[in-house]
Design an enzyme around this catalytic site. Structure first.
Site, PDB file in Angstrom:
ATOM      1  CE1 TYR A 144      30.006  39.239  69.852  1.00 44.30           C
ATOM      2  CE2 TYR A 144      32.100  39.137  68.694  1.00 44.30           C
ATOM      3  CZ  TYR A 144      30.881  39.747  68.919  1.00 44.30           C
ATOM      4  OH  TYR A 144      30.540  40.865  68.205  1.00 44.30           O
ATOM      5  CG  ASP A 239      34.322  31.522  65.795  1.00 42.18           C
ATOM      6  OD1 ASP A 239      35.361  31.894  65.231  1.00 42.18           O
ATOM      7  OD2 ASP A 239      33.511  32.305  66.325  1.00 42.18           O
ATOM      8  CE  LYS A 267      39.302  38.376  65.937  1.00 40.87           C
ATOM      9  NZ  LYS A 267      38.861  39.733  66.160  1.00 40.87           N
TER      10      LYS A 267
HETATM   11  N1  HOZ Z   1      34.774  41.660  69.263  1.00 44.46           N
HETATM   12  C1  HOZ Z   1      36.126  42.043  69.348  1.00 44.46           C
HETATM   13  C2  HOZ Z   1      36.832  41.405  70.471  1.00 44.46           C
HETATM   14  N2  HOZ Z   1      36.552  40.080  70.751  1.00 44.46           N
HETATM   15  C3  HOZ Z   1      36.297  43.535  69.463  1.00 44.46           C
HETATM   16  C4  HOZ Z   1      36.404  44.141  68.149  1.00 44.46           C
HETATM   17  C5  HOZ Z   1      36.789  45.608  68.175  1.00 44.46           C
HETATM   18  O1  HOZ Z   1      36.329  46.348  69.028  1.00 44.46           O
HETATM   19  O2  HOZ Z   1      37.507  46.005  67.279  1.00 44.46           O
END
Ligand code: HOZ
Length: 428
Positions: A144, A239, A267
Site C-alpha cells: 500500500y 516506500d 509518519k
Molecule cells: N492506511 C493506514 C494503515 N496502514 C491507516 C490510516 C488511518 O486510518 O489512520
C-alpha cells in the site's frame, strides 16, 4: 471495559462523516463493533472517552516511536505555533530537518517535504516517470502506497480490509500503467520486465511490507530488485513511510544495505504531524520544479509546525541510536511471549516480525506475500481483537495491519499483554 460513550460519539459522527471516520480502517468494519474515540494519549497508553486506559500497539500507525505526547516534540510545536502556523514561504527549519534527514539516510542528496505518505509516493512516481521518460510502474500485490490512483491496484491496508483493492474511480487508463507483481517473487518481476521492455519507469516496493501484516523481504529479494533496476534503467523506489526512522536511523536501506533510487517517508519524519517526504540523489531531485520540468507543489508543504515536530523527533533519534536496539529487543520479547502462549493453547498461528514491527496471523503457513496473508482466519482474528480490547489492549482493527512497538512500552506492559493473549486465546 465499557465503550458506551465511544459508541454514542460514533453514531453522531456517522451522521456527518462518511462511515463516521476520516480513514476507513478506523471504522472497525473488519472486526465488528464500533471504534474507540480517543481523548488523549501519553507514552504507551491511550485514554478514551469512556475513561478506559489502553496499551497502544498502533501508535498512530507507526510514528510514535518514542511514545505519545513525547515532550520535546510537544514543546517544539507549542513554541513554533506562537510564531505563526503557516506562511507558504520558506523557513530555516525546512533546511535544518532536510540536512538532518540527509545525514541519517543513506544515498540521498536532496529531500522534498510534502504532507503525507500518499503525497510522497504519488510525487515520487511522477518524478520517476519524468526522469526516465517511461510510463509504467511495477507495484506488489498487498503493498500500500497511499490512496493515489496509480496505487489502488491490488492495494493493501484498508483497501484489502474492505474488499476494494482495485478501487472504482481509478480509470482503466491509469490502471493499465500499473503492473502487478507478487511480493518476494523475483521471477515474477523478471517476467514483467521482459514483457514490457524499456517501458517501466519504476518499481515501487515497501522494503518491509507493513500493509498486509508485517512481511519481511526474503533474503535476496531487495538485492535482486536493485540489480534488475540497475540492469534495465528502472528506478527503484523504497516506500519507507512505515519503516523509515523506525527500523534503523537510515531505514531499511541501512538495515539491509540495499540502496534505492528514490525513498519515500511519512509518519516518523513528522513526529506525529502530517508530513511526508521523498528524497533521492541530486541528479534525480533536480528534475523537480523549479529546477526541472516535473511539477509538484503545496501550500502546507514544509509547514513550520510539522517541520518543528519532525525535527525534534529526528534529533532525538539521531542522538540515541540505541533506541533501535531497545525497540528490537522489546519486540522480540513480545513475539517470544506470544509464541509461547499461543502454542500452549494449541492455536494455529504464524508470527512475523522485524525490528519494531510485528503481526500475528491465524494460519500455520509462512506468510510471505498477499496470497498467504489472505489465508489467515479472520473469525479468530475478530475474537482476538475484541478479547484484547476487553483486557485494555489496542491493536489494529484489521488482520492486514502491523503492530508498531514504541520505546515507551515497559517490560511490565509486554508481560501484561502476553498474559492477556494467554487468557484470550484460551477462549478461541
Ligand atoms: N492506511 C493506514 C494503515 N496502514 C491507516 C490510516 C488511518 O486510518 O489512520
Amino acid at each position: 471495559m465499557l465503550y458506551k460513550r465511544s459508541s454514542q460519539l460514533f453514531a453522531d459522527a456517522e451522521k456527518v462523516i462518511p462511515g463516521g471516520v476520516n480513514s476507513p480502517v478506523r471504522a472497525f468494519k473488519a472486526v465488528g463493533g464500533t471504534p474507540i474515540f480517543v481523548k488523549s494519549a501519553k507514552g504507551a497508553y491511550l485514554y478514551d472517552e469512556d475513561g478506559n486506559k489502553l496499551i497502544d500497539y498502533i501508535n498512530s500507525w507507526g510514528p510514535m516511536v518514542l511514545g505519545h505526547a513525547y515532550e520535546p516534540v510537544v514543546e517544539a510545536v507549542i513554541e513554533r505555533a506562537k510564531l505563526g502556523t503557516s506562511f507558504g514561504m520558506p523557513t530555516e527549519l525546512e533546511t535544518q530537518i532536510a540536512a538532518l534527514a540527509i545525514k541519517m539516510v543513506p544515498n540521498i542528496d536532496k529531500i522534498r517535504f510534502v504532507n503525507s505518505g500518499t503525497e510522497a509516493c504519488m510525487s515520487a512516481i511522477r518524478l520517476a516517470r519524468g526522469y526516465t521518460k517511461r510510463d509504467k510502474i511495477i507495484k506488489f500485490a498487498g503493498c500500500y502506497h497511499g490512496h493515489s490512483d496509480s496505487f489502488l491496484i491490488q492495494a493493501g491496508s484498508g483497501a484489502i480490509t474492505f474488499g476494494s483493492p482495485n478501487s472504482p474511480g481509478v480509470t482503466a487508463g491509469t490502471a493499465k500503467d500499473t503492473l502487478l507483481a507478487r511480493y518476494n517473487d523475483l521471477d515474477n518481476v523478471v517476467e514483467l520486465i521482459t514483457a514490457n521492455p524499456n517501458e517501466i519507469a519504476a518499481i515501487i516496493v515497501e522494503p518491509v511490507a507493513g500493509n498486509m501484516g508485517c512481511i519481511p523481504p526474503k533474503e535476496g529479494f531487495l538485492e535482486g530488485l536493485r540489480q534488475l533496476c540497475t540492469d534495465n534503467g528502472i528506478l527503484l523506489i523504497f516506500d519507507e513511510v512505515m519503516t523509515g526512522f523506525r527500523l534503523a536511523a537510515g531505514g531499511v536501506q541501512e538495515l539491509v544495505g540495499v540502496t534505492s533510487d528514490i525513498v519515500c517517508f511519512g509518519k516518523v519524519i513528522g513526529g506525529g504531524l502530517p508530513v511526508g517526504a521523498f528524497a533521492a540523489r541530486a541528479e534525480i531531485m533536480n528534475y523537480l520544479a523549479p529546477l526541472g520540468p516535473v511539477y509538484q507543489a503545496g501550500t502546507l508543504s514544509g509547514n513550520p509546525l510539522a517541520m518543528a515536530a519532525g525535527l525534534a523527533m529526528l534529533q532525538a533519534l539521531d542522538a540515541d541510536r540505541d533506541v533501535f536496539n531497545r525497540l528490537k529487543d522489546k519486540t522480540a520479547y513480545l513475539a517470544a511471549g506470544i509464541d509461547r502462549v499461543l502454542r500452549n493453547n494449541n492455536v494455529v498461528f504464524t508470527i512475523n516480525t522485524i525490528g519494531s514491527m510485528i503481526s500475528v496471523h491465524f494460519d500455520e503457513n509462512a506468510v510471505v506475500d498477499f496470497q498467504t496473508a489472505a489465508k489467515g482466519d479472520n473469525e479468530t482474528f475478530k475474537k482476538f481483537f475484541h478479547g484484547l480490547l476487553q483486557e485494555g489492549i489496542y491493536i489494529a482493527p484489521s488482520a492486514y495491519e502491523t503492530w508498531f512497538i514504541t520505546d515507551a512500552l515497559t517490560y511490565e506492559d509486554l508481560d501484561f499483554t502476553i498474559q492477556a493473549i494467554d487468557k484470550v486465546s484460551k477462549t478461541f
